[in-house]
Design a protein around this motif. Structure first.
Motif, PDB file in Angstrom:
ATOM      1  N   LEU A   1       0.813  -1.074   0.385  1.00 28.19           N
ATOM      2  CA  LEU A   1      -0.171  -0.331  -0.059  1.00 28.19           C
ATOM      3  C   LEU A   1       0.801   0.703  -0.234  1.00 28.19           C
ATOM      4  N   SER A   2       2.299   1.047   0.568  1.00 29.10           N
ATOM      5  CA  SER A   2       2.992   1.943   0.767  1.00 29.10           C
ATOM      6  C   SER A   2       3.284   2.815  -0.396  1.00 29.10           C
TER       7      SER A   2
ATOM      8  N   THR B   1       2.650   1.653  -3.273  1.00 29.08           N
ATOM      9  CA  THR B   1       1.377   1.708  -4.746  1.00 29.08           C
ATOM     10  C   THR B   1       1.418   3.359  -4.156  1.00 29.08           C
ATOM     11  N   PHE B   2       1.680   4.037  -3.053  1.00 23.07           N
ATOM     12  CA  PHE B   2       1.267   5.604  -2.782  1.00 23.07           C
ATOM     13  C   PHE B   2       1.969   6.299  -3.158  1.00 23.07           C
TER      14      PHE B   2
ATOM     15  N   ASN C   1       2.332   9.039  -6.111  1.00 17.99           N
ATOM     16  CA  ASN C   1       2.733  10.343  -6.066  1.00 17.99           C
ATOM     17  C   ASN C   1       4.134  10.871  -6.355  1.00 17.99           C
TER      18      ASN C   1
END
Length: 142
Positions: free
Chosen positions: A122-123, A125-126, A130
Motif C-alpha cells: 500500500l505504501s 502504491t501510494f 505520487n
C-alpha cells in the motif's frame, strides 16, 4: 518441486507460464468488462475482491491436486498456478504462502509477512501514485 535443468525443460515450462499468463490476464480483463456493466464505477474494487477470492480458492484446490498427483505436477504448477493464476491474481500466491507459514506453525513470520505485504505494498502504491509530485517537491526544495 523439481528444478528445470535442461534447456528444453526450461523452455517448455516457460511456454506453459506464457500461455497460461495470457489466459489469466485475458480472463481478468473479461471479468472487468462484465463487472463494469453491473457495478458503479466507484465499486469496481469488488471485481478485484471477487477475482482474489476465486484465485485463492483455485490455488488451494490445485495444490491438493498436485499433492495427490492426480495431474501432471509441471502442468498444474507452471500453466495453472504460475501462468493463469499468476496473471489472474497475485493475491492467491500471497494467500497460499501465508497458509503454508501458518501450517508450519511459523505464526510470527506469517504475521510479519501479512503486515509487511499490506503495509509496504500500500505504501509503495501510494509512493508510485505520487512519485512525480515528490520529485517535483524535492526539486523545489533543492
Amino acid at each position: 518441486w523439481r528444478r528445470a535443468t535442461s534447456p528444453k525443460l526450461i523452455l517448455s515450462k516457460f511456454l506453459l507460464v506464457a500461455v497460461g499468463g495470457s489466459i489469466g490476464a485475458s480472463t481478468r480483463y473479461l471479468f472487468y468488462l462484465i463487472s463494469k456493466n453491473f457495478l458503479p464505477a466507484n465499486y469496481l474494487f469488488i471485481n478485484t475482491l471477487i477475482i482474489n477470492i476465486i484465485g485463492s480458492f483455485l490455488i488451494g484446490y490445485l495444490i491438493v491436486l498436485i499433492e495427490n498427483k492426480s495431474f501432471s505436477q509441471d502442468f498444474l504448477k507452471y500453466f495453472f498456478i504460475i501462468g493463469i493464476l499468476g496473471s489472474f491474481t497475485t493475491f492467491s500466491t500471497f494467500s497460499l504462502e501465508t497458509i503454508e507459514l501458518l501450517v508450519d506453525k511459523k505464526f510470527l513470520l506469517a504475521f510479519f509477512y501479512i503486515f509487511l505485504s499490506l503495509f509496504l505494498c500500500l505504501s509503495f502504491t501510494f509512493l508510485g501514485l505520487n512519485f512525480n509530485k515528490i520529485v517535483n517537491w524535492l526539486k523545489y526544495l533543492l
